[in-house]
Design a protein around this motif. Structure first.
Motif, PDB file in Angstrom:
ATOM      1  N   VAL A 240       0.875  -1.172   0.000  1.00 43.32           N
ATOM      2  CA  VAL A 240       0.000   0.000   0.000  1.00 43.32           C
ATOM      3  C   VAL A 240       0.910   1.220   0.000  1.00 43.32           C
ATOM      4  O   VAL A 240       1.726   1.398   0.916  1.00 43.32           O
ATOM      5  N   VAL A 241       0.795   2.030  -1.036  1.00 39.51           N
ATOM      6  CA  VAL A 241       1.621   3.233  -1.169  1.00 39.51           C
ATOM      7  C   VAL A 241       0.813   4.430  -0.695  1.00 39.51           C
ATOM      8  O   VAL A 241      -0.314   4.650  -1.149  1.00 39.51           O
ATOM      9  N   THR A 242       1.369   5.194   0.215  1.00 34.81           N
ATOM     10  CA  THR A 242       0.709   6.394   0.721  1.00 34.81           C
ATOM     11  C   THR A 242       1.637   7.603   0.559  1.00 34.81           C
ATOM     12  O   THR A 242       2.840   7.450   0.331  1.00 34.81           O
ATOM     13  N   VAL A 243       1.059   8.788   0.711  1.00 37.41           N
ATOM     14  CA  VAL A 243       1.832  10.024   0.744  1.00 37.41           C
ATOM     15  C   VAL A 243       1.326  10.856   1.917  1.00 37.41           C
ATOM     16  O   VAL A 243       0.121  10.909   2.178  1.00 37.41           O
ATOM     17  N   ASP A 244       2.269  11.489   2.619  1.00 32.22           N
ATOM     18  CA  ASP A 244       1.939  12.262   3.814  1.00 32.22           C
ATOM     19  C   ASP A 244       1.729  13.734   3.442  1.00 32.22           C
ATOM     20  O   ASP A 244       2.633  14.398   2.935  1.00 32.22           O
ATOM     21  N   ARG A 245       0.546  14.253   3.707  1.00 26.22           N
ATOM     22  CA  ARG A 245       0.215  15.640   3.371  1.00 26.22           C
ATOM     23  C   ARG A 245       1.054  16.658   4.149  1.00 26.22           C
ATOM     24  O   ARG A 245       1.105  17.843   3.776  1.00 26.22           O
TER      25      ARG A 245
END
Length: 337
Positions: A240-245
C-alpha cells in the motif's frame, strides 16, 4: 498603514493580527481552489454527463479492459462480462454515428471480436446480447491481429529485464496471478530501497510504503479496493503506497501528493520487475469514508493519503496478461512551436 497599525496595536499585537490575516487569506484561497477543482470535475468528468468523445472513449476503455481481464483467468467463465459487452456495443455504435474511430475504439472492436469467437469456438450461445450481425460489422473493418490477451512463460516474460530501457519498460505488464511462494522481507527491502531514488518536489520524499504479509489483512484491503475480486485468492502479499500531506506547503500544492505518489509508484513497479516479481497496481479512487476505513485497518496517520494498492508475487508457468493496447504517438504528443 502597516506603520499606523504597529503604533496602535504594538509589535506583538500587529504580529498576531498579521498571522490571523494570513491564516484567513490562505483558508479562503484553499476553499476557492478546491471549489474550482470541484466545478471542473463536475463539468468535465464522466460522473454527471457523457457529452463528449473523450467521455465516451473513457467508458469504452473501461469496458474493453474489463473484458480483457476476463480472458486472463485460468478458467474463463462462459458469458462473462455481459453488461460490459452490451455497454461497449452501445458506445461503439454512438461513435459510429457521431465521431471517427481512433486506436482505443479500434482495439475495443477487436476485443469484442475475440469475445464472440471464443464463445462460438466453445459452442456457447451469446446471441441474446451479441448478435452475429454486429460481430460481422466489427470483423469487416478490423485490421488488428493482436488478441485481447497475451500468453508467455516465465522466461519469455522476464527476458528483457536486463536489456536497454525501452525493452525493459515495454516488457513490464500488470500480472494478477501469482504462485504461493512468499517474497522475503530482505527482497522487499531491496525493492523499496531501489524504488526510493524516485524524484519528488524539492526532494521532500513524502511517499511511504506498507508491505502487508498477513492474508487476513490483505483480504480486508482488497475487499475495500474491490477491483481484484476474481484474483483475490491468489494474492497473498500487497504493497500500500501512501503520501503524507504534512510535506506540502502552498495552496498550489494541494494535489502535488498525487503526483509525487504516482512517480514513486511507477518506480516501485519498475523495481519489482527488475527483481523478477510480478505486480498489478489496483486503483484507489475512493471516497473519504473508504479512506477512513482503510486508515483504521492499516493504522495510518490521518495526514496520509493512500495512492494505490499493489498486488505482488512471484510468477511461473503460463503467464497471461491483458493486451492493453497503447495509443500511438499522434494521439498523445502535441508540439507547440
Amino acid at each position: 498603514m502597516k506603520y499606523l497599525l504597529k503604533k496602535v496595536l504594538g509589535e506583538s499585537g500587529f504580529d498576531f493580527l498579521a498571522i490571523r490575516f494570513r491564516f484567513l487569506r490562505n483558508l479562503l484561497a484553499l476553499f476557492k481552489n478546491f471549489f474550482m477543482d470541484m466545478c471542473l470535475y463536475f463539468k468535465h468528468s464522466n460522473v454527471f454527463s457523457s457529452d463528449s468523445f473523450e467521455k465516451i472513449e473513457a467508458r469504452i476503455i473501461l469496458n474493453y479492459h474489463g473484458i480483457e481481464k476476463g480472458f486472463v483467468h485460468d478458467k474463463i467463465r462462459p458469458r462473462f462480462a455481459i453488461k460490459r459487452v452490451k455497454n461497449l456495443i452501445s458506445d461503439l455504435q454512438a461513435i459510429d454515428e457521431r465521431y471517427q474511430h481512433n486506436s482505443q475504439t479500434t482495439i475495443a472492436q477487436k476485443v469484442l471480436i475475440d469475445y464472440y469467437e471464443y464463445h462460438k469456438k466453445n459452442n456457447i450461445a451469446i446471441g441474446d446480447y451479441f448478435s452475429e450481425e454486429i460481430y460481422n460489422i466489427f470483423k469487416s473493418r478490423c485490421v488488428l491481429k493482436e488478441k485481447a490477451f497475451v500468453e508467455k512463460n516465465e522466461a519469455e516474460y522476464f527476458s528483457d529485464v536486463n536489456k536497454t530501457f525501452d525493452l525493459f519498460s515495454n516488457s513490464r505488464k500488470s500480472i494478477r496471478s501469482f504462485t504461493n511462494e512468499r517474497i522475503s522481507e530482505d527482497v522487499i527491502k531491496e525493492v523499496v530501497d531501489l524504488a526510493s531514488n524516485a524524484p519528488s518536489v524539492c526532494n521532500r520524499q513524502p511517499a511511504r510504503v506498507y508491505f502487508i504479509n498477513n492474508k487476513v489483512l490483505v483480504n480486508k484491503v482488497l475487499d475495500l479496493q474491490g477491483g481484484l475480486t476474481g484474483f483475490q485468492n491468489e494474492i497473498n502479499q500487497i504493497f500500500v503506497v501512501t503520501v503524507d500531506r504534512n510535506y506540502f506547503y502552498t495552496i498550489g500544492e494541494r494535489n502535488q501528493f498525487y503526483i509525487d505518489g504516482g512517480i514513486y509508484l511507477m518506480n516501485l513497479m519498475y523495481a519489482l520487475h527488475f527483481k523478477k516479481i510480478g505486480c498489478c497496481p489496483a486503483n484507489w479512487g475512493k471516497t473519504v469514508d473508504v479512506d477512513k476505513e482503510a486508515q483504521k485497518i492499516l493504522n495510518l496517520k490521518k495526514s496520509e493519503k493512500i495512492i494505490c494498492v499493489l498486488a505482488v508475487g512471484y510468477v511461473s508457468g503460463n503467464i497471461k496478461y491483458t493486451l492493453s493496447k497503447r495509443r500511438p504517438l499522434n494521439e498523445i504528443l502535441r508540439v507547440l512551436e
